[in-house]
Design an enzyme around this catalytic site. Sequence first.
Site, PDB file in Angstrom:
ATOM      1  N   GLU A  48     -96.531 120.116 -25.057  1.00 41.02           N
ATOM      2  CA  GLU A  48     -96.868 118.763 -25.510  1.00 41.02           C
ATOM      3  C   GLU A  48     -97.044 117.827 -24.307  1.00 41.02           C
ATOM      4  OE1 GLU A  48     -94.813 115.426 -28.488  1.00 41.02           O
ATOM      5  OE2 GLU A  48     -93.624 117.092 -27.705  1.00 41.02           O
ATOM      6  N   LYS A 123    -100.762 114.963 -33.329  1.00 45.73           N
ATOM      7  CA  LYS A 123     -99.402 115.183 -33.846  1.00 45.73           C
ATOM      8  C   LYS A 123     -99.213 114.391 -35.130  1.00 45.73           C
ATOM      9  CE  LYS A 123     -94.591 115.068 -32.157  1.00 45.73           C
ATOM     10  NZ  LYS A 123     -93.750 114.819 -30.964  1.00 45.73           N
ATOM     11  N   CYS A 159     -94.648 119.894 -31.530  1.00 44.27           N
ATOM     12  CA  CYS A 159     -93.206 119.622 -31.477  1.00 44.27           C
ATOM     13  C   CYS A 159     -92.612 119.290 -32.846  1.00 44.27           C
ATOM     14  CB  CYS A 159     -92.910 118.537 -30.458  1.00 44.27           C
ATOM     15  SG  CYS A 159     -91.205 118.617 -29.814  1.00 44.27           S
ATOM     16  N   LEU A 311     -66.783 112.439  -1.499  1.00 44.33           N
ATOM     17  CA  LEU A 311     -65.867 113.557  -1.756  1.00 44.33           C
ATOM     18  C   LEU A 311     -64.435 113.048  -1.724  1.00 44.33           C
ATOM     19  CD1 LEU A 311     -67.113 116.700   0.217  1.00 44.33           C
ATOM     20  CD2 LEU A 311     -67.411 116.150  -2.205  1.00 44.33           C
ATOM     21  N   GLY A 313     -61.791 115.005  -3.074  1.00 44.57           N
ATOM     22  CA  GLY A 313     -60.854 116.104  -3.255  1.00 44.57           C
ATOM     23  C   GLY A 313     -60.497 116.304  -4.712  1.00 44.57           C
ATOM     24  N   SER A 317     -65.904 115.087  -8.212  1.00 47.83           N
ATOM     25  CA  SER A 317     -66.777 115.136  -7.038  1.00 47.83           C
ATOM     26  C   SER A 317     -66.959 116.575  -6.562  1.00 47.83           C
ATOM     27  CB  SER A 317     -66.220 114.265  -5.911  1.00 47.83           C
ATOM     28  OG  SER A 317     -64.983 114.738  -5.442  1.00 47.83           O
ATOM     29  N   ASN A 393     -59.941  97.932  -7.672  1.00 48.55           N
ATOM     30  CA  ASN A 393     -61.396  97.901  -7.766  1.00 48.55           C
ATOM     31  C   ASN A 393     -62.057  97.613  -6.425  1.00 48.55           C
ATOM     32  OD1 ASN A 393     -61.427  98.494 -10.499  1.00 48.55           O
ATOM     33  ND2 ASN A 393     -61.536  96.353 -11.141  1.00 48.55           N
TER      34      ASN A 393
END
Length: 578
Positions: A48, A123, A159, A311, A313, A317, A393
Site C-alpha cells: 500500500e 481502497k 489493507c 548510560l 548502569g 539504558s 529534577n
Amino acid sequence: MNAASAPLLIGIAQLNPTIGDLDGNQAQILAAARAAAAQGARLLLTPELSLCGYPPRDLLMNPGFLARMDEALEALAAELPPEITVLVGTARPNPRAQDKGGKPVFNSMALLHGGTVQTYFHKRLLPTYDVFDEQRYFEPGLQSNFFQLGDLRIGVTICEDLWNDEEFWGRRSYPVNPIADLAQQSVDLIVNLSASPYTVGKQRLREAMLRHSACRYRQPVVYVNQVGGNDDLIFDGNSVAVNRQGDVVCRARSFGADLQILAYDRDQHDWKPGAIAPLPETEDEEIWSALVLGVGDYARKCGFSNVVIGLSGGIDSTLVAAIAAEALGPQNVLGVLMPSPYTSEASIADALDLAQRLGIPTQMLPIAPLMSDYDQVLAPLFGDRPPDITEENIQSRIRGNLLMAIANKFGHLLLSTGNKSEMAVGYCTLYGDMNGGLAAIADVPKTRVYSLCYWRNTVQRCLGNSSTPLGDVIPSRVLTKAPSAELKPDQRDQDSLPDYEILDDILHRLIHQHQGIDDIIGAGHDAATVQRVLQLVSRAEFKRRQAPPGLKITDRAFGTGWRMPVAGRWPMATIRKK
C-alpha cells in the site's frame, strides 16, 4: 504441460520505503520488478502506498507532492520490463472532490504494464482507529476492484479491505465486505496490498484472519506488507500467501525487505507450495527484532549515522544501548556516564562493563560541579526551603542538557531511555531524562524490559558468545539489583511506585483492556494503590504530550494513536465500567 496450464509466477515485493522519497522508493520498485521478471514473474505486487511510503500524513495535502507522485509513477511505468505487470501503491487525486464535497485523494493501486499506467483501483475501507486517520485524506472507493491477466481474473484489495469479515470478528465495522464482493465476482485469486503496522502477536492474528477468509470463500489469497520503521510505527513485513484450504504456502521474512516468487497453479486453481520463512519463536525475539529495526530505520531515514545514550548502569539504558549497538553497529553508539554524588560505584562499574561487552565507546562527565553551581545560583531565591524533588529534577535536567549538547555538537541522535511504565505514571523528568529525538522503549513496560534483557543473554549463549569474549551481553548485576534513579541517597523506584509486576498489571488493565477502577480492584489489586496509579496516569498526560516519538510495539501506545486531553476534569481514577 501446455502454455495455457503453465503456472503463473507472481512476485511479492516486501519493500522498505522512506516517506516522501519518491525517487528512492521508485528505484526500489524498479529493482524488484527487474529481479522478479528475471525469475519469470508476470505480475509483481507491492505494498500500500509503496511509491510514497506509508503513512504520508499531511504530505497528501500538498498538491506539488501529488503531482510529483504522478510523474514518478509514469516514469516508473516507462522503465519497467515489458513482460511484467506491476501493482504500485499511490495516492490519486479525486477529480470530484470540489463538486461533491469529497476528500482530495484516493488511496490507490496503479496497474502498470506496457510502459503506461493502465488503470487505478481505490481502497474501499478507510480506518480511523488507533494510529489511522485515513478519512482525513482519502475518498473511499465504491466498487469491487479486479483485473484480467491472461485467462485469470485477479481481485485487488488494499489493507483494511481485508479486515471486515463479520464471521471472523463477530461484527462488522463497515457496511461492506470487499472480500465477499470479490468472491461474488468469481475472481480466481485475491491480492491484498497492505501497510499494516506491527504490534506484538499481530502476525498470528493476520494469518488466522486470512485462513478464515480463504476457507470461507474458497479463494487463494496473498497478503503483501510493507516493512521498516517510519516515525513511531514499525512494519514487520511477514507477507504471506494462503491457499483455498487455509494453509500458509508462502511467507516472506520478518522485519526485513524480501522478494518471493509465488506460483499459481491454473489446473488446481490454487497456489503451489513456496518458501515459508519462520516466525520469531517468542514474543521477546519478535519485540527485539522490531525495536532494532525501528531504531535503525529512524536514525537512517532522519539522516543520522550515530546515536548518543546516557548510560546509568540501570536496566533501561542497558537495553537501549544493546538495541542501538545491534541496529547501528557498536562503533556508532556513544555511551555517556554522568555520575552525581548519589551515583554508586556499582552503577558506574556496571555501565562501563556493559560498554565493554557491547564494544561501544564511552565518555565520563561528572555533574557534581554543575549541581553545586545550580544550588548557588538558586540559593537567594529558594532561601531556607529544604531540598525536594526540585533538586532531583535539576540533576536530570543537567544530564539532559549535556546529552543534547553532545548531540548538537557531533550531529548524533539522542535516544531517550524511559520505559512505558515510567511514561504512564510520569516517573520521568521533562527536559531531563525525557530529552531525545527518539524514545526507543517508550512502549515497553518495565517487566518486559527485564524479559528482553534475559532473552538477549540467552541468545548470546546460544550463539556461543561469538560477538563478545565476556559472556552475557547484559551484566548480571544489572538484572538483579533494585531499580533506582539515584537522585538522592538510598533511593529506590519502589519508594515512589508499586512493585513493577503490580504496576504493569494495573496499567495493562487500564490502558489496553480499558477496565475501570472497580474492575481493576476486583482483579485483586489494593484499592488505594489502584486509585493512586490512575491519578498518576491522568496527571502525567502533559509530560507525554512533550515526549519524543516512541516506537510502537503494542496495540495501545503513547503515540499518534493516544489522544487524551491535557487540560480537563475527568481523572481516570473516577472512571467506572458502565
